[in-house]
Design an enzyme around this catalytic site. Structure first.
Site, PDB file in Angstrom:
ATOM      1  N   ARG A 168      -3.991  72.992  68.808  1.00 33.61           N
ATOM      2  CA  ARG A 168      -4.843  72.261  69.754  1.00 33.61           C
ATOM      3  C   ARG A 168      -5.034  70.814  69.299  1.00 33.61           C
ATOM      4  O   ARG A 168      -4.940  69.870  70.106  1.00 33.61           O
ATOM      5  CB  ARG A 168      -6.197  72.971  69.865  1.00 33.61           C
ATOM      6  CG  ARG A 168      -6.117  74.288  70.624  1.00 33.61           C
ATOM      7  CD  ARG A 168      -7.425  75.071  70.559  1.00 33.61           C
ATOM      8  NE  ARG A 168      -7.353  76.243  71.442  1.00 33.61           N
ATOM      9  CZ  ARG A 168      -8.153  77.289  71.365  1.00 33.61           C
ATOM     10  NH1 ARG A 168      -9.116  77.322  70.435  1.00 33.61           N
ATOM     11  NH2 ARG A 168      -8.035  78.305  72.206  1.00 33.61           N
ATOM     12  N   VAL A 170      -6.786  88.821  64.853  1.00 38.81           N
ATOM     13  CA  VAL A 170      -6.972  87.781  65.863  1.00 38.81           C
ATOM     14  C   VAL A 170      -8.362  87.864  66.503  1.00 38.81           C
ATOM     15  O   VAL A 170      -8.876  86.891  67.037  1.00 38.81           O
ATOM     16  CB  VAL A 170      -5.884  87.887  66.956  1.00 38.81           C
ATOM     17  CG1 VAL A 170      -6.034  86.796  68.006  1.00 38.81           C
ATOM     18  CG2 VAL A 170      -4.486  87.827  66.333  1.00 38.81           C
ATOM     19  N   THR A 171      -8.993  89.019  66.420  1.00 42.67           N
ATOM     20  CA  THR A 171     -10.287  89.264  67.062  1.00 42.67           C
ATOM     21  C   THR A 171     -11.368  88.316  66.541  1.00 42.67           C
ATOM     22  O   THR A 171     -11.458  88.071  65.336  1.00 42.67           O
ATOM     23  CB  THR A 171     -10.728  90.716  66.807  1.00 42.67           C
ATOM     24  OG1 THR A 171      -9.672  91.606  67.171  1.00 42.67           O
ATOM     25  CG2 THR A 171     -11.973  91.056  67.604  1.00 42.67           C
ATOM     26  N   ASN A 172     -12.193  87.802  67.442  1.00 40.18           N
ATOM     27  CA  ASN A 172     -13.281  86.897  67.072  1.00 40.18           C
ATOM     28  C   ASN A 172     -14.567  87.649  66.731  1.00 40.18           C
ATOM     29  O   ASN A 172     -14.798  88.742  67.247  1.00 40.18           O
ATOM     30  CB  ASN A 172     -13.563  85.930  68.229  1.00 40.18           C
ATOM     31  CG  ASN A 172     -12.683  84.699  68.182  1.00 40.18           C
ATOM     32  OD1 ASN A 172     -12.494  84.108  67.122  1.00 40.18           O
ATOM     33  ND2 ASN A 172     -12.144  84.316  69.323  1.00 40.18           N
ATOM     34  N   ASN A 211      -4.977  90.544  77.264  1.00 34.14           N
ATOM     35  CA  ASN A 211      -4.165  89.336  77.458  1.00 34.14           C
ATOM     36  C   ASN A 211      -3.528  88.842  76.168  1.00 34.14           C
ATOM     37  O   ASN A 211      -2.344  88.490  76.146  1.00 34.14           O
ATOM     38  CB  ASN A 211      -5.017  88.228  78.074  1.00 34.14           C
ATOM     39  CG  ASN A 211      -5.245  88.427  79.556  1.00 34.14           C
ATOM     40  OD1 ASN A 211      -4.501  89.143  80.222  1.00 34.14           O
ATOM     41  ND2 ASN A 211      -6.284  87.794  80.089  1.00 34.14           N
ATOM     42  N   VAL A 212      -4.301  88.796  75.080  1.00 37.81           N
ATOM     43  CA  VAL A 212      -3.749  88.286  73.815  1.00 37.81           C
ATOM     44  C   VAL A 212      -2.679  89.229  73.287  1.00 37.81           C
ATOM     45  O   VAL A 212      -1.588  88.800  72.897  1.00 37.81           O
ATOM     46  CB  VAL A 212      -4.855  88.087  72.762  1.00 37.81           C
ATOM     47  CG1 VAL A 212      -4.243  87.621  71.436  1.00 37.81           C
ATOM     48  CG2 VAL A 212      -5.869  87.057  73.239  1.00 37.81           C
ATOM     49  N   GLY A 213      -2.976  90.532  73.261  1.00 36.43           N
ATOM     50  CA  GLY A 213      -2.024  91.488  72.719  1.00 36.43           C
ATOM     51  C   GLY A 213      -0.737  91.555  73.503  1.00 36.43           C
ATOM     52  O   GLY A 213       0.366  91.545  72.928  1.00 36.43           O
ATOM     53  N   ARG A 257     -14.746  86.306  74.692  1.00 32.84           N
ATOM     54  CA  ARG A 257     -15.880  85.452  75.061  1.00 32.84           C
ATOM     55  C   ARG A 257     -15.951  85.201  76.557  1.00 32.84           C
ATOM     56  O   ARG A 257     -14.939  85.172  77.250  1.00 32.84           O
ATOM     57  CB  ARG A 257     -15.768  84.098  74.357  1.00 32.84           C
ATOM     58  CG  ARG A 257     -16.293  84.089  72.956  1.00 32.84           C
ATOM     59  CD  ARG A 257     -16.662  82.684  72.525  1.00 32.84           C
ATOM     60  NE  ARG A 257     -15.505  81.816  72.367  1.00 32.84           N
ATOM     61  CZ  ARG A 257     -15.592  80.511  72.164  1.00 32.84           C
ATOM     62  NH1 ARG A 257     -16.770  79.921  72.140  1.00 32.84           N
ATOM     63  NH2 ARG A 257     -14.510  79.787  72.003  1.00 32.84           N
ATOM     64  N   HIS A 306     -13.186  79.354  61.958  1.00 32.38           N
ATOM     65  CA  HIS A 306     -12.706  79.260  63.337  1.00 32.38           C
ATOM     66  C   HIS A 306     -13.943  79.228  64.225  1.00 32.38           C
ATOM     67  O   HIS A 306     -14.385  80.235  64.775  1.00 32.38           O
ATOM     68  CB  HIS A 306     -11.827  80.462  63.673  1.00 32.38           C
ATOM     69  CG  HIS A 306     -11.246  80.424  65.059  1.00 32.38           C
ATOM     70  ND1 HIS A 306     -10.492  79.369  65.531  1.00 32.38           N
ATOM     71  CD2 HIS A 306     -11.314  81.319  66.080  1.00 32.38           C
ATOM     72  CE1 HIS A 306     -10.115  79.619  66.769  1.00 32.38           C
ATOM     73  NE2 HIS A 306     -10.614  80.787  67.129  1.00 32.38           N
ATOM     74  N   ARG A 325     -18.548  82.499  69.459  1.00 28.33           N
ATOM     75  CA  ARG A 325     -17.767  83.547  68.795  1.00 28.33           C
ATOM     76  C   ARG A 325     -18.693  84.494  68.033  1.00 28.33           C
ATOM     77  O   ARG A 325     -18.437  85.686  67.923  1.00 28.33           O
ATOM     78  CB  ARG A 325     -16.731  82.918  67.862  1.00 28.33           C
ATOM     79  CG  ARG A 325     -15.654  82.114  68.593  1.00 28.33           C
ATOM     80  CD  ARG A 325     -14.649  81.499  67.615  1.00 28.33           C
ATOM     81  NE  ARG A 325     -13.609  80.748  68.315  1.00 28.33           N
ATOM     82  CZ  ARG A 325     -13.704  79.450  68.609  1.00 28.33           C
ATOM     83  NH1 ARG A 325     -14.803  78.786  68.284  1.00 28.33           N
ATOM     84  NH2 ARG A 325     -12.727  78.822  69.239  1.00 28.33           N
ATOM     85  N   ASP A 371      -5.954  76.431  65.957  1.00 26.75           N
ATOM     86  CA  ASP A 371      -6.771  75.218  65.968  1.00 26.75           C
ATOM     87  C   ASP A 371      -5.934  73.969  65.706  1.00 26.75           C
ATOM     88  O   ASP A 371      -6.142  72.926  66.330  1.00 26.75           O
ATOM     89  CB  ASP A 371      -7.881  75.335  64.917  1.00 26.75           C
ATOM     90  CG  ASP A 371      -8.847  76.470  65.225  1.00 26.75           C
ATOM     91  OD1 ASP A 371      -9.087  76.732  66.417  1.00 26.75           O
ATOM     92  OD2 ASP A 371      -9.346  77.102  64.275  1.00 26.75           O
TER      93      ASP A 371
END
Length: 308
Positions: A151, A118-120, A12-14, A82, A175, A88, A148
């Site tokens: 948001r 970007v990976t947690n 989804n992110v990519g 997650r 993060h 995380r 962050d």
């Protein structure tokens, strides 16, 4: 010649990051993933939107790092996401191996790239990518503070009934739950939020920002946020590709700034064609410095757990 952006991880992110990059006309995209068919299908779908959206860039889906050769920007989104009840940090052990492999291979084919992780958990994963890739510290950062801060600004704008674009706010540190949404510097068109909102409301917004990712995970049940993380990564990539010298909060390598050295942490940086042009260091209050030190402690613990 068009810019070349490789996005590793077609989840989804990519895939969302690829969409944002195309909509902003940033260049040609390579969507890379270990799963056969997934990047190819998503890339083809995105490419076919060109006649409707007006972009003319190419989108290639691949399972072969050779197709990423000579990328200007590499964005690593690959890894486990997650689920409700997970922090995380719970992702660290599995994602270290994934990010290490991605960074090694990406740097092999694109030794002069700028790399965004970007990976947690992001602060530990950008450290992992830094050690694995061999890239200089000014050409590798983690996407954290841009997300962050977005948001934080959204929640403040909602409370104040103003346009989010008119809210300026900065989130520093890890993060994670110990991130530092700076109250002292947050403002609306220059007016401090402390003059516009009661202290208890500000504290509520700070807490919601610190746990903003978990709030989304709890709603989705089977995954984590992707629209804003994807755009945040592309905002950073765009600043580098266009040499716009944007100031953004990113997980950058500190070498004495804010009294911290030897780790990646969310701080305001100037992003341009050289990557991290400089870190904007400023005086912190005693409370802010203490909060930032708690972030550093948490990040160093994560770093140790990577085994690198």
């Amino acid at each position: 010649m068009k810019n070349k952006i490789t996005i590793i991880g077609a989840g989804n992110v990519g895939a969302t990051a690829a969409h944002w990059a195309l909509s902003r006309r940033l260049g040609n995209i390579v969507l890379l993933d270990v799963m056969e068919g997934i990047p190819q299908g998503k890339a083809l779908d995105l490419w076919q939107a060109g006649p409707l959206d007006g972009y003319a860039g190419t989108v290639i889906g691949s399972n072969d790092y050779a197709d990423s050769a000579d990328s200007d920007v590499v964005i690593i989104t690959a890894g486990l996401a997650r689920k409700p009840g997970m922090s995380r940090d719970d992702l660290l052990a599995k994602n270290v191996a994934i990010v290490k492999s991605c960074a090694e291979q990406a740097a092999r084919y694109s030794p002069n790239c700028f790399m965004i992780v970007v990976t947690n958990p992001i602060d530990a994963m950008v450290y992992t990518a830094f050690k694995a890739s061999g890239l200089p510290k000014h050409r590798i950062i983690g996407m954290a503070g841009v997300l962050d801060s977005a948001r934080y600004r959204t929640f403040l704008a909602q409370a104040l009934g103003v346009a989010p674009a008119d809210v300026s706010a900065l989130v520093m540190g890890i993060h994670g739950d110990k991130m530092l949404p700076l109250v002292r510097l947050a403002n609306v068109a220059g007016v401090p939020i402390s003059d516009l909102l009661p202290a208890e409301k500000i504290a509520e917004i700070v807490h919601r920002t610190q746990h903003g990712g978990g709030e989304i995970v709890n709603h989705l049940k089977t995954g984590s946020a992707f629209y804003t993380p994807g755009l945040a990564a592309i905002e950073m990539a765009e600043a580098v590709l266009t040499d716009s010298r944007r100031v953004m909060p990113c997980a950058a390598y500190l070498n004495g700034e804010f009294g911290i050295a030897g780790c990646f942490l969310g701080v305001p940086v100037v992003l341009g064609e050289q990557g991290v042009e400089r870190i904007l260091e400023f005086q912190l209050t005693d409370d802010e410095r203490q909060a930032l030190s708690e972030s550093v402690e948490a990040v160093r613990k994560q770093m140790e757990e990577t085994g690198l």
